[in-house]
Scaffold this motif. Structure first.
Motif, PDB file in Angstrom:
ATOM      1  N   LYS A  45      22.285 -73.519  16.590  1.00 63.72           N
ATOM      2  CA  LYS A  45      23.124 -73.841  17.758  1.00 63.72           C
ATOM      3  C   LYS A  45      24.337 -72.913  17.844  1.00 63.72           C
ATOM      4  CE  LYS A  45      24.755 -76.590  21.096  1.00 63.72           C
ATOM      5  NZ  LYS A  45      24.285 -76.296  22.464  1.00 63.72           N
ATOM      6  N   VAL A  46      25.069 -72.763  16.734  1.00 63.07           N
ATOM      7  CA  VAL A  46      26.281 -71.932  16.743  1.00 63.07           C
ATOM      8  C   VAL A  46      25.925 -70.470  17.001  1.00 63.07           C
ATOM      9  CG1 VAL A  46      28.232 -71.108  15.344  1.00 63.07           C
ATOM     10  CG2 VAL A  46      27.590 -73.532  15.295  1.00 63.07           C
ATOM     11  N   SER A  47      24.872 -69.974  16.357  1.00 60.85           N
ATOM     12  CA  SER A  47      24.458 -68.574  16.532  1.00 60.85           C
ATOM     13  C   SER A  47      24.107 -68.285  17.987  1.00 60.85           C
ATOM     14  CB  SER A  47      23.251 -68.256  15.638  1.00 60.85           C
ATOM     15  OG  SER A  47      23.574 -68.447  14.283  1.00 60.85           O
ATOM     16  N   GLU A  48      23.357 -69.173  18.596  1.00 59.55           N
ATOM     17  CA  GLU A  48      22.927 -68.964  19.992  1.00 59.55           C
ATOM     18  C   GLU A  48      24.087 -69.156  20.963  1.00 59.55           C
ATOM     19  OE1 GLU A  48      19.642 -71.646  20.438  1.00 59.55           O
ATOM     20  OE2 GLU A  48      18.257 -70.352  19.297  1.00 59.55           O
ATOM     21  N   ASP A  49      24.900 -70.158  20.719  1.00 56.98           N
ATOM     22  CA  ASP A  49      26.010 -70.451  21.645  1.00 56.98           C
ATOM     23  C   ASP A  49      27.042 -69.330  21.667  1.00 56.98           C
ATOM     24  OD1 ASP A  49      24.825 -72.754  22.397  1.00 56.98           O
ATOM     25  OD2 ASP A  49      26.311 -74.124  21.549  1.00 56.98           O
ATOM     26  N   ILE A  50      27.321 -68.720  20.512  1.00 58.73           N
ATOM     27  CA  ILE A  50      28.280 -67.605  20.482  1.00 58.73           C
ATOM     28  C   ILE A  50      27.788 -66.482  21.388  1.00 58.73           C
ATOM     29  CG2 ILE A  50      29.172 -65.714  19.041  1.00 58.73           C
ATOM     30  CD1 ILE A  50      29.491 -67.746  16.750  1.00 58.73           C
ATOM     31  N   GLU A  51      26.500 -66.162  21.303  1.00 60.17           N
ATOM     32  CA  GLU A  51      25.943 -65.066  22.117  1.00 60.17           C
ATOM     33  C   GLU A  51      26.012 -65.374  23.610  1.00 60.17           C
ATOM     34  OE1 GLU A  51      25.264 -62.162  20.790  1.00 60.17           O
ATOM     35  OE2 GLU A  51      25.749 -63.032  18.846  1.00 60.17           O
ATOM     36  N   GLN A  52      25.941 -66.661  23.944  1.00 61.68           N
ATOM     37  CA  GLN A  52      25.997 -67.059  25.361  1.00 61.68           C
ATOM     38  C   GLN A  52      27.414 -67.452  25.796  1.00 61.68           C
ATOM     39  OE1 GLN A  52      22.900 -70.063  26.037  1.00 61.68           O
ATOM     40  NE2 GLN A  52      21.627 -68.980  24.538  1.00 61.68           N
ATOM     41  N   MET A  53      28.390 -67.209  24.929  1.00 58.97           N
ATOM     42  CA  MET A  53      29.794 -67.547  25.186  1.00 58.97           C
ATOM     43  C   MET A  53      30.004 -69.041  25.448  1.00 58.97           C
ATOM     44  SD  MET A  53      31.166 -64.271  27.304  1.00 58.97           S
ATOM     45  CE  MET A  53      32.811 -64.247  26.638  1.00 58.97           C
ATOM     46  N   LYS A  54      29.133 -69.858  24.859  1.00 55.18           N
ATOM     47  CA  LYS A  54      29.301 -71.316  24.953  1.00 55.18           C
ATOM     48  C   LYS A  54      30.072 -71.777  23.711  1.00 55.18           C
ATOM     49  CE  LYS A  54      25.048 -72.106  27.580  1.00 55.18           C
ATOM     50  NZ  LYS A  54      23.700 -72.712  27.530  1.00 55.18           N
ATOM     51  N   PHE A  55      31.280 -71.247  23.602  1.00 51.55           N
ATOM     52  CA  PHE A  55      32.065 -71.486  22.391  1.00 51.55           C
ATOM     53  C   PHE A  55      32.396 -72.966  22.215  1.00 51.55           C
ATOM     54  CE2 PHE A  55      33.277 -67.170  23.902  1.00 51.55           C
ATOM     55  CZ  PHE A  55      32.662 -66.454  22.894  1.00 51.55           C
ATOM     56  N   ASN A  56      32.632 -73.654  23.326  1.00 53.23           N
ATOM     57  CA  ASN A  56      33.011 -75.075  23.229  1.00 53.23           C
ATOM     58  C   ASN A  56      31.887 -75.904  22.615  1.00 53.23           C
ATOM     59  OD1 ASN A  56      31.602 -74.529  25.638  1.00 53.23           O
ATOM     60  ND2 ASN A  56      32.389 -76.359  26.651  1.00 53.23           N
ATOM     61  N   THR A  57      30.636 -75.617  22.983  1.00 55.16           N
ATOM     62  CA  THR A  57      29.530 -76.411  22.422  1.00 55.16           C
ATOM     63  C   THR A  57      29.208 -75.965  20.991  1.00 55.16           C
ATOM     64  OG1 THR A  57      27.933 -74.957  23.539  1.00 55.16           O
ATOM     65  CG2 THR A  57      28.531 -77.001  24.666  1.00 55.16           C
ATOM     66  N   ALA A  58      29.513 -74.711  20.651  1.00 52.45           N
ATOM     67  CA  ALA A  58      29.356 -74.257  19.259  1.00 52.45           C
ATOM     68  C   ALA A  58      30.317 -75.035  18.359  1.00 52.45           C
ATOM     69  CB  ALA A  58      29.626 -72.758  19.153  1.00 52.45           C
ATOM     70  N   VAL A  59      31.579 -75.173  18.814  1.00 50.86           N
ATOM     71  CA  VAL A  59      32.570 -75.922  18.039  1.00 50.86           C
ATOM     72  C   VAL A  59      32.173 -77.402  17.969  1.00 50.86           C
ATOM     73  CG1 VAL A  59      34.992 -76.667  17.912  1.00 50.86           C
ATOM     74  CG2 VAL A  59      34.441 -74.307  18.577  1.00 50.86           C
ATOM     75  N   ALA A  60      31.682 -77.933  19.092  1.00 49.92           N
ATOM     76  CA  ALA A  60      31.259 -79.346  19.112  1.00 49.92           C
ATOM     77  C   ALA A  60      30.138 -79.585  18.100  1.00 49.92           C
ATOM     78  CB  ALA A  60      30.801 -79.727  20.520  1.00 49.92           C
ATOM     79  N   ALA A  61      29.220 -78.623  17.974  1.00 48.12           N
ATOM     80  CA  ALA A  61      28.117 -78.759  17.015  1.00 48.12           C
ATOM     81  C   ALA A  61      28.656 -78.807  15.588  1.00 48.12           C
ATOM     82  CB  ALA A  61      27.145 -77.592  17.170  1.00 48.12           C
TER      83      ALA A  61
END
Length: 799
Positions: free
Chosen positions: A661-677
């Motif tokens: 989740k964190v690896s994919e979200d960083i690439e898609q600039m979904k930083f908020n959901t990476a932190v939430a995970a």
């Protein structure tokens, strides 16, 4: 480790260790794959950083840290866009030299950036106001001059009376000065321009080759404003003169019932003796000269104009005489300075015609022209040889053929974008390296004399006559012509602030080079920029200007790529806690350094990326900041519950899911959901009661790009080797991202009675048996059927 760790101590410690070890230095020609991450370098204002800077830089910061851990040779540089009006205005107020103010501000800004813990390569820092930098800005300008892309023209310009400077259209959007936000006025002036319009097609074509968000591409497409149409000649009645117009709708020529010229059109002065109402015309022109371009071209405003009494035109397709008006909404700088008006099918023309009692002739069926103009498609009527045609494309093609056959028009292309007004009448900018010679004309300063440096002056006040402060310095102005050796005068205007930022990404590749703007082999290694993040407000200014300069340098064989940026992203605004844009006057400004002092740099970094969708405007929340601090405090306490045995696999699935989740979200600039995970994983750890060392190391690595200081501290305490910043990024096992146990529903006659946990690969018999056992007290009657839908439900049918 204490639950409330000492953030100030920890952060200072690791910033010093990173700097000492030089782990963020990019290596030219490394065998590793390269990654060039870039952010828009700041103007070093006296106020220092604001939270917008933190948000803008934190995205590429996280990506750059992740890339390092993935084995890339990362260049993530920082510098300062240090020329510009604010320093000069401050200098005028205080009598301090702009260079002194700028140096002090850069030092302050650099200290703040380091306090936040960004992984910039400080060995590559630069400032656009340093002579060793602007030498090459002037060098590029001379190349543009040699290729005919620099010219001077007398024109109406956007002028800021407060800053006493000429502004480009890009710098005066909405009729306001981009620097001081006061109203811009129109003024006639001699202006240096760069022919950016010569590159319009290349700038449009380049957008097809880059990874930019669609709305960024569209803004540039709209700004360039390419249109295909026709140039048509209207004869003036009883005068051997043609009035050329440009139209995208030549199919409506039979509906033209009047023409409108810009009040500044030269034909008005040429034939003023024919005008019975020239006094009225002059009065109207004077009124227009006080309006900004924005005021003149607004759609929603009262229509004003003056009919020319003594000059009329002939419609070239039907020979009818039509009146000519002057009106403020037609600008001399756009198109040909004159338009044909089709009131039946253009709302602005319609309102003008109604006001001045002009004929309205319908040429496309489908609307009700007694009420408003009709802009849709339909049957052509009242149009001679076009009558009966039903679509625009065919009608335009047939009319174009007619115009070309009769020699009264030709197909053509126009652009809404205008050439770039490139001079400022101020001191604190790059001197324009040109010399005016009465014999040789305008001559470039010889390359070997670059940089042409700013003279040291005491008075920075711009002249009331619209001249630069440099014009008052005889020792700077008077020089010899490089061609003939005769007496000559230097150009005294300076370049706009956008000049230095139009190529800074190239200089980062080789910032200390005295012999070239950058070594060609280093440019080949590093360019293009792999990921560039910046503000939406720069899409029609810096972004388009720097793409133009870069494409020009590519055409000269100086750089290796046609486009400078492979990928461009943008951040949303951070609003005040009240939901409004932050401003001192509203008292809703948040100082990032206050957050660093009270909660720590890691909390600030984490919060700006967690607060919401990265590309959206989001209000600041003190509670949100406190929530991130609580998360970090709980995270910092995890070593207290480390299970020394690495055999515990109870968190294995949760950890692998989080890596994914964190690896994919960083690439898609979904930083908020990476932190939430990661927040979810932390809750899972505490619910489990322990975490093994290997899983905690993985967790530390995942969080480290966001909150690097506390992660380094924990990594060290667990015996990690070297720095977490240079350790390997975790990889997930796809098989382990699937839960080993799953929850399924147990039904009786299709009605839910309970849920049970079973193995994801549970055999059918076992699943049914466990389901029956779970509802044994609710079963009555005979079981007639037992159904198992794998991974979903057990259903017991009874009678």
């Amino acid at each position: 480790m204490a639950k409330m760790y000492n953030h100030a101590e920890v952060e200072k410690k690791w910033q010093a260790k990173w700097e000492e070890a030089g782990i963020f230095k990019a290596e030219d020609f490394s065998d590793k794959p390269k990654f060039y991450g870039l952010v828009e370098f700041p103007y070093p204002s006296g106020a220092g950083m604001h939270v917008g800077h933190i948000k803008a830089y934190s995205s590429v910061e996280v990506i750059a840290r992740k890339r390092r851990m993935q084995g890339f040779n990362v260049m993530f540089p920082m510098g300062f866009d240090s020329f510009g009006l604010p320093a000069e205005n401050y200098a005028i107020k205080t009598g301090t030299h702009p260079a002194v103010i700028t140096a002090k501000n850069i030092e302050h800004f650099t200290e703040q950036l380091k306090t936040v813990g960004y992984s910039f390569d400080w060995d590559r820092d630069l400032a656009t106001s340093n002579p060793d930098y602007y030498k090459w800005t002037q060098w590029i300008f001379l190349k543009l001059f040699e290729k005919g892309l620099v010219f001077r023209a007398n024109t109406l310009v956007n002028y800021c009376p407060n800053c006493k400077v000429v502004l480009s259209n890009e710098d005066s959007q909405g009729g306001k000065c981009d620097v001081c936000h006061s109203d811009v006025v129109q003024k006639e002036k001699s202006v240096w321009y760069l022919r950016i319009t010569d590159y319009a097609d290349k700038l449009l074509e380049g957008l097809d080759t880059v990874d930019f968000p669609e709305n960024v591409k569209q803004q540039e497409v709209n700004w360039i404003g390419k249109s295909e149409g026709a140039f048509v000649d209207f004869s003036l009645k009883d005068i051997d003169e043609k009035l050329e117009i440009y139209t995208t709708r030549c199919d409506t020529l039979f509906g033209v019932t009047f023409m409108v010229m810009a009040p500044e059109h030269p034909l008005i002065d040429k034939y003023k003796d024919r005008l019975a109402n020239f006094d009225e015309v002059e009065k109207y022109r004077e009124t227009c000269s006080k309006k900004t371009e924005f005021e003149r071209t607004q759609l929603v405003k009262d229509k004003t104009g003056v009919k020319l009494d003594g000059i009329s035109a002939i419609n070239p397709v039907n020979g009818k005489e039509i009146p000519i008006f002057i009106a403020d909404y037609v600008m001399m700088g756009y198109g040909t300075g004159a338009i044909m008006a089709v009131p039946a099918h253009d709302q602005r023309d319609y309102e003008f015609a109604v006001k001045f009692g002009i004929d309205i002739i319908e040429v496309i069926e489908g609307g009700d022209i007694s009420k408003e103009a009709y802009s849709g498609d339909g049957n052509m009527i009242n149009s001679d040889f076009l009558d009966g045609l039903t679509n625009k494309k065919d009608s335009i093609a047939k009319m174009l053929a007619f115009l070309e056959e009769k020699g009264i028009g030709r197909r053509g292309i126009q652009y809404k974008m205008k050439d770039w007004a490139f001079n400022r009448q101020r001191y604190w900018g790059e001197p324009i390296p040109l010399i005016h010679c009465s014999r040789c004309g305008v001559v470039g300063v010889p390359y070997e004399e670059l940089p042409l440096t700013l003279p040291d002056v005491k008075n920075f006040e711009p002249g009331e006559d619209g001249n630069s402060p440099l014009a008052k310095i005889d020792s700077f102005v008077n020089c010899k012509c490089p061609k003939c050796g005769g007496d000559a005068k230097r150009e005294t205007d300076t370049m706009p602030q956008w000049a230095g930022s139009s190529w800074y990404f190239l200089r980062f590749c080789d910032p200390g080079n005295d012999n070239a703007l950058a070594d060609s082999e280093k440019l080949k290694y590093w360019m293009p920029v792999d990921w560039y993040n910046g503000g939406m407000e720069h899409v029609t200014r810096h972004l388009i200007y720097s793409r133009f300069w870069h494409r020009f340098l590519y055409d000269q064989g100086i750089v290796n790529t046609p486009e400078p940026y492979a990928k461009r992203t943008y951040q949303g605004l951070i609003l005040g806690p009240d939901g409004d844009k932050m401003s001192k006057s509203k008292g809703n400004v948040v100082d990032p350094m206050d957050i660093v002092r009270e909660y720590g740099a890691d909390t600030l970094r984490l919060y700006v990326l967690f607060m919401g969708d990265y590309g959206a405007a989001t209000p600041w929340s003190e509670n949100g900041v406190k929530g991130c601090k609580r998360f970090l405090d709980r995270f910092a306490a995890l070593p207290d519950i480390v299970d020394k045995k690495s055999s515990d696999t109870s968190l294995e699935s949760a950890v692998h899911k989080t890596i994914k989740k964190v690896s994919e979200d960083i690439e898609q600039m979904k930083f908020n959901t990476a932190v939430a995970a990661m927040m979810t994983l932390l809750n899972d750890v505490y619910a489990n009661g322990s975490i093994n060392r290997d899983d905690l190391i993985v967790f530390i690595k995942l969080l480290s790009p966001f909150a690097p200081h506390i992660c380094e501290e924990m990594y060290e305490s667990l015996g990690g080797e070297g720095f977490v910043a240079t350790s390997a990024w975790p990889e997930y096992d796809p098989a382990k991202t699937v839960d080993q146990t799953i929850e399924i529903a147990v039904q009786i006659n299709g009605k839910l009675k309970t849920t049970i946990m079973i193995d994801k690969d549970e055999p059918k018999e076992s699943a049914i048996s466990k389901g029956k056992e779970a509802v044994a007290d609710k079963l009555s009657g005979n079981i007639v059927k037992e159904i198992y839908v794998p991974g979903k439900i057990v259903n017991i049918v009874v009678k």
